[in-house]
Design a protein around this motif. Structure first.
Motif, short mmCIF file in Angstrom:
data_model
loop_
_atom_site.label_atom_id
_atom_site.label_comp_id
_atom_site.label_asym_id
_atom_site.label_seq_id
_atom_site.Cartn_x
_atom_site.Cartn_y
_atom_site.Cartn_z
N ASP A 17 -13.86 -3.49 5.14
CA ASP A 17 -13.31 -2.34 4.81
C ASP A 17 -11.87 -2.56 5.17
OD1 ASP A 17 -15.51 -1.20 3.64
OD2 ASP A 17 -15.59 0.40 5.08
N GLY A 18 -11.12 -2.53 4.34
CA GLY A 18 -9.55 -2.59 4.40
C GLY A 18 -8.91 -3.92 4.56
N THR A 19 -9.86 -4.95 4.81
CA THR A 19 -9.37 -6.30 5.21
C THR A 19 -8.48 -6.83 4.01
OG1 THR A 19 -11.10 -6.61 6.61
CG2 THR A 19 -10.13 -8.42 5.98
N PRO A 20 -7.53 -7.27 4.24
CA PRO A 20 -6.55 -8.28 3.34
C PRO A 20 -7.63 -9.47 2.95
CG PRO A 20 -5.34 -7.45 4.68
CD PRO A 20 -6.42 -7.27 5.48
N VAL A 21 -7.75 -9.70 1.46
CA VAL A 21 -8.44 -10.80 1.30
C VAL A 21 -7.68 -11.74 0.31
CG1 VAL A 21 -10.67 -11.85 0.43
CG2 VAL A 21 -10.72 -10.00 1.94
N LEU A 22 -7.46 -12.83 0.33
CA LEU A 22 -7.00 -13.69 -0.57
C LEU A 22 -8.13 -14.75 -1.14
CD1 LEU A 22 -4.00 -16.22 0.03
CD2 LEU A 22 -5.83 -16.83 -1.70
N HIS A 42 -14.92 -3.11 -0.47
CA HIS A 42 -13.79 -2.30 -0.07
C HIS A 42 -12.72 -3.26 0.52
CE1 HIS A 42 -16.78 1.07 0.12
NE2 HIS A 42 -16.42 0.88 -1.33
N ALA A 43 -12.54 -4.62 0.08
CA ALA A 43 -11.29 -5.30 0.69
C ALA A 43 -10.09 -4.97 -0.01
CB ALA A 43 -11.92 -6.92 0.61
N VAL A 44 -9.02 -5.37 0.35
CA VAL A 44 -7.67 -5.32 -0.26
C VAL A 44 -7.68 -6.69 -0.73
CG1 VAL A 44 -5.36 -4.73 -0.05
CG2 VAL A 44 -6.88 -3.52 1.30
N VAL A 45 -7.64 -6.74 -1.97
CA VAL A 45 -7.49 -8.22 -2.69
C VAL A 45 -6.05 -8.32 -2.98
CG1 VAL A 45 -8.35 -9.91 -4.42
CG2 VAL A 45 -9.70 -8.09 -3.49
N VAL A 46 -5.28 -9.58 -2.50
CA VAL A 46 -4.06 -9.77 -2.98
C VAL A 46 -3.76 -9.90 -4.26
CG1 VAL A 46 -3.53 -10.87 -0.47
CG2 VAL A 46 -4.18 -12.43 -2.54
#
Length: 202
Positions: free
Chosen positions: A105-110, A136-140
């Motif tokens: 959740d909310g983790t930036p992911v590349l 719910h990750a934050v995808v770049v």
């Protein structure tokens, strides 16, 4: 404070172009970061048997449990898979299938992928990006695909994509407050347990 970057690679060969791309992305992210960054690598190939056991038993042990804890504590994740049958590999998907709910959740992911030809590059958009959005990750914005030819010559085209994606990941991490995601994760799990107790009349 130090930021924690976890790099997940699902390559099956040794050496692996998937791991090579993962290493390039990790190094570029560290270079683009204005804070100190520690990098932890999670190779999924050695975890294949433990992942199968987890699917059957519902429990993670040993190195798999340690890998899951790294992901929960991560300030950012780089996830790289080879392309099989026009999608991510089964090994890659299984690892994320057995993560606890809310772990990303909310983790930036590349996200990134490798394959033999550029024809598979759309896997980034039709498979990888939806998977991590669901988690719910934050995808770049920039995802990175590397075909076999991208590693030939000076690799300038690939390097440009790697540097752009890494800079985006570093910027997302820099914008996040310093906090223990593991503590928050534990609080969320406890809250879920309290809610289930209320539902059960306990």
């Amino acid at each position: 404070m130090t930021r924690h970057l976890v790099v997940i690679s699902a390559g099956l060969s040794d050496p692996s172009s998937t791991r090579l791309l993962a290493d390039l992305l990790a190094a570029a992210t560290v270079a683009a970061s204005k804070e100190e960054v520690t990098v932890e690598h999670v190779e999924l190939r050695p975890l294949a048997h433990a992942l199968t056991d987890h699917l059957l038993t519902g429990f993670a042990t040993g190195e798999l449990a340690a890998a899951q804890k790294l992901v929960v504590e991560a300030d950012a994740v780089i996830a790289v898979t080879p392309v099989f049958s026009a999608s991510y590999s089964g090994l890659f998907k299984t690892f994320f299938d057995v993560l606890e709910t809310g772990a990303l959740d909310g983790t930036p992911v590349l996200v990134a992928a490798t394959a033999g030809t550029p024809r598979h590059s759309l896997v980034l958009e039709h498979a990888l990006r939806p998977l991590f959005s669901y988690l719910h990750a934050v995808v770049v914005p920039t995802a990175v695909f590397a075909a076999t030819d991208d590693f030939a010559g000076d690799g300038a085209g690939l390097r440009g994509r790697v540097d752009r994606a890494a800079a985006e990941l570093a910027a997302l991490v820099a914008a996040r407050p310093h906090a223990s995601r593991l503590d928050q994760f534990d609080r969320d799990l406890a809250a879920m347990g309290d809610f289930e107790s209320l539902l059960n009349g306990q």
